[in-house]
Design an enzyme around this catalytic site. Sequence first.
Site, PDB file in Angstrom:
ATOM      1  N   ASN A 128       0.866  -1.179   0.000  1.00 47.61           N
ATOM      2  CA  ASN A 128       0.000   0.000   0.000  1.00 47.61           C
ATOM      3  C   ASN A 128       0.902   1.227   0.000  1.00 47.61           C
ATOM      4  O   ASN A 128       1.499   1.560   1.016  1.00 47.61           O
ATOM      5  CB  ASN A 128      -0.892  -0.031   1.251  1.00 47.61           C
ATOM      6  CG  ASN A 128      -1.714   1.237   1.413  1.00 47.61           C
ATOM      7  OD1 ASN A 128      -1.777   2.078   0.504  1.00 47.61           O
ATOM      8  ND2 ASN A 128      -2.339   1.387   2.573  1.00 47.61           N
ATOM      9  N   LYS A 135       0.107   4.246  -0.256  1.00 48.91           N
ATOM     10  CA  LYS A 135      -0.539   5.433   0.353  1.00 48.91           C
ATOM     11  C   LYS A 135      -0.336   6.634  -0.562  1.00 48.91           C
ATOM     12  O   LYS A 135      -0.294   6.476  -1.784  1.00 48.91           O
ATOM     13  CB  LYS A 135      -0.005   5.660   1.775  1.00 48.91           C
ATOM     14  CG  LYS A 135      -0.096   4.375   2.620  1.00 48.91           C
ATOM     15  CD  LYS A 135       0.099   4.576   4.090  1.00 48.91           C
ATOM     16  CE  LYS A 135      -0.035   3.229   4.798  1.00 48.91           C
ATOM     17  NZ  LYS A 135       0.107   3.363   6.254  1.00 48.91           N
ATOM     18  N   HIS A 144      -9.358   1.264   5.113  1.00 49.73           N
ATOM     19  CA  HIS A 144      -8.071   1.451   5.795  1.00 49.73           C
ATOM     20  C   HIS A 144      -8.267   2.397   6.978  1.00 49.73           C
ATOM     21  O   HIS A 144      -9.069   3.329   6.901  1.00 49.73           O
ATOM     22  CB  HIS A 144      -7.029   2.010   4.823  1.00 49.73           C
ATOM     23  CG  HIS A 144      -5.641   1.963   5.371  1.00 49.73           C
ATOM     24  ND1 HIS A 144      -5.186   2.896   6.277  1.00 49.73           N
ATOM     25  CD2 HIS A 144      -4.627   1.083   5.186  1.00 49.73           C
ATOM     26  CE1 HIS A 144      -3.938   2.591   6.615  1.00 49.73           C
ATOM     27  NE2 HIS A 144      -3.580   1.502   5.976  1.00 49.73           N
ATOM     28  N   GLU A 186      -6.634   4.807   7.981  1.00 49.78           N
ATOM     29  CA  GLU A 186      -6.436   6.230   7.649  1.00 49.78           C
ATOM     30  C   GLU A 186      -7.691   6.804   6.995  1.00 49.78           C
ATOM     31  O   GLU A 186      -7.997   7.991   7.164  1.00 49.78           O
ATOM     32  CB  GLU A 186      -5.192   6.378   6.753  1.00 49.78           C
ATOM     33  CG  GLU A 186      -3.915   6.159   7.563  1.00 49.78           C
ATOM     34  CD  GLU A 186      -2.761   5.553   6.783  1.00 49.78           C
ATOM     35  OE1 GLU A 186      -2.791   5.556   5.535  1.00 49.78           O
ATOM     36  OE2 GLU A 186      -1.811   5.060   7.428  1.00 49.78           O
ATOM     37  N   GLU A 213      -4.908  -4.707  10.835  1.00 41.65           N
ATOM     38  CA  GLU A 213      -3.896  -3.666  10.995  1.00 41.65           C
ATOM     39  C   GLU A 213      -4.174  -2.884  12.274  1.00 41.65           C
ATOM     40  O   GLU A 213      -4.986  -1.941  12.266  1.00 41.65           O
ATOM     41  CB  GLU A 213      -3.937  -2.696   9.810  1.00 41.65           C
ATOM     42  CG  GLU A 213      -3.668  -3.336   8.474  1.00 41.65           C
ATOM     43  CD  GLU A 213      -3.147  -2.314   7.452  1.00 41.65           C
ATOM     44  OE1 GLU A 213      -2.076  -2.581   6.887  1.00 41.65           O
ATOM     45  OE2 GLU A 213      -3.780  -1.270   7.259  1.00 41.65           O
ATOM     46  N   GLY A 237       2.908   2.591  10.741  1.00 46.06           N
ATOM     47  CA  GLY A 237       3.838   3.700  10.544  1.00 46.06           C
ATOM     48  C   GLY A 237       4.615   4.097  11.784  1.00 46.06           C
ATOM     49  O   GLY A 237       5.263   5.145  11.807  1.00 46.06           O
ATOM     50  N   SER A 266       3.880  -1.749  10.313  1.00 49.48           N
ATOM     51  CA  SER A 266       5.337  -1.774  10.523  1.00 49.48           C
ATOM     52  C   SER A 266       5.977  -3.111  10.147  1.00 49.48           C
ATOM     53  O   SER A 266       6.931  -3.545  10.793  1.00 49.48           O
ATOM     54  CB  SER A 266       5.688  -1.368  11.963  1.00 49.48           C
ATOM     55  OG  SER A 266       5.289  -0.028  12.219  1.00 49.48           O
TER      56      SER A 266
HETATM   57  P1  13P Z   1       3.274   0.625   7.601  1.00 46.07           P
HETATM   58  O1  13P Z   1       3.779  -0.672   7.015  1.00 46.07           O
HETATM   59  O2  13P Z   1       3.969   1.830   7.048  1.00 46.07           O
HETATM   60  O3  13P Z   1       3.228   0.584   9.086  1.00 46.07           O
HETATM   61  O4  13P Z   1       1.745   0.769   7.101  1.00 46.07           O
HETATM   62  C1  13P Z   1       0.897  -0.308   7.229  1.00 46.07           C
HETATM   63  C2  13P Z   1      -0.335  -0.001   6.493  1.00 46.07           C
HETATM   64  O5  13P Z   1      -1.085   0.872   6.859  1.00 46.07           O
HETATM   65  C3  13P Z   1      -0.607  -0.771   5.266  1.00 46.07           C
HETATM   66  O6  13P Z   1      -1.903  -0.543   4.817  1.00 46.07           O
END
Ligand code: 13P
Length: 252
Positions: free
Chosen positions: A9, A11, A94, A96, A166, A172, A213
Site C-alpha cells: 500500500n 498510500k 483502511h 487512515e 492492521e 507507521g 510496521s
Molecule cells: P506501515 O507498514 O507503514 O506501518 O503501514 C501499514 C499499512 O497501513 C498498510 O496498509
Amino acid sequence: MRKPFVAGNWKMNKTVKESLALVRDLLPGMEAVTGVEKVLCPPFPSLFAVSTLISGLDIGLGAQNMHWEASGAYTGEVSANMIKELCQYVIIGHSERRQYFAETDQTVNRKVKAALSAELIPIVCVGETLEQKQAGQTAGVVIRQVRDGLQGLTSVEASRIVIAYEPVWAIGTGLASGGQDANDVVKDMIRPTLASLFGENIAQAVRVLYGGSVTGKNAAEFFNQSDIDGALVGGASLKVDDFLQIIKAALK
Ligand code: 13P
C-alpha cells in the site's frame, strides 16, 4: 490451503514517473517469486501507467479506495467500474480512511458490496486504536468491524475477500505487533466471526493479512503464524530490498 498474499500500500506516495521507476526496480525480484499472490497498490494517478508495465505478469494491481456508487455527481470520487478496467483489487476501510475521512463500518460495507459486484477483490482493513487496546476493547472493535463491514454478503462473496488486520498503533510507528499477538486476534476473533457469519469452511478459506510496521526483518515472524496468510505493507513497500525480502519470506 490459503495462498500467501503480500500487498504494498503506497498510500499518498509516488508521482506517475516515480511509480514507474519503482515498479521497474521491483519487477525482476517480484517475478522471480512464484507461489505468492503479489499486489501493488499505487495512488490513483499511477494505476494506468503501472497496469501497462505489469500487464501479462503474475503481479496484481489494487486501488487504495473507491466510492460505492456506480457513477454520478460525486466530485473527486472513483467508482468500482473505473478501477475494474485496471485493477483486480481494492483496499477498503483502511484506518487512515476511517480516521481522516470519516469512513464507518456502514460505508465500508457499501464499498465492499460495490467492489464485489464489480468483481474486484476487496482487501478489507480492520484494527483497534491504541486507546481501544488499552481499554481492553480489541475484541469488541475488531469483531464489530468484521461483522458490520461484511454484513449481508453471501458465503460465495465472503470467500472472495481478503481481510487485513492492521492495529492502528502499529501503523507507521515502527512498533509492529508481536507475531503471536496478531495471530491470536486473527485466530480467536476474526476467523470465529467469519465462521459465525458464513460457516467454518469460509472462515478457514479467507486469507487474513497482518499490517503495521512490517519490514524485511520482521516479516517471517508473522508468516510463521498459523492464521496469518501474508502482509499489507506500507512504508517498506516503497523500498525495493525490503519489499522483495517480505515477498520471499511469504513463501514459508
Ligand atoms: P506501515 O507498514 O507503514 O506501518 O503501514 C501499514 C499499512 O497501513 C498498510 O496498509
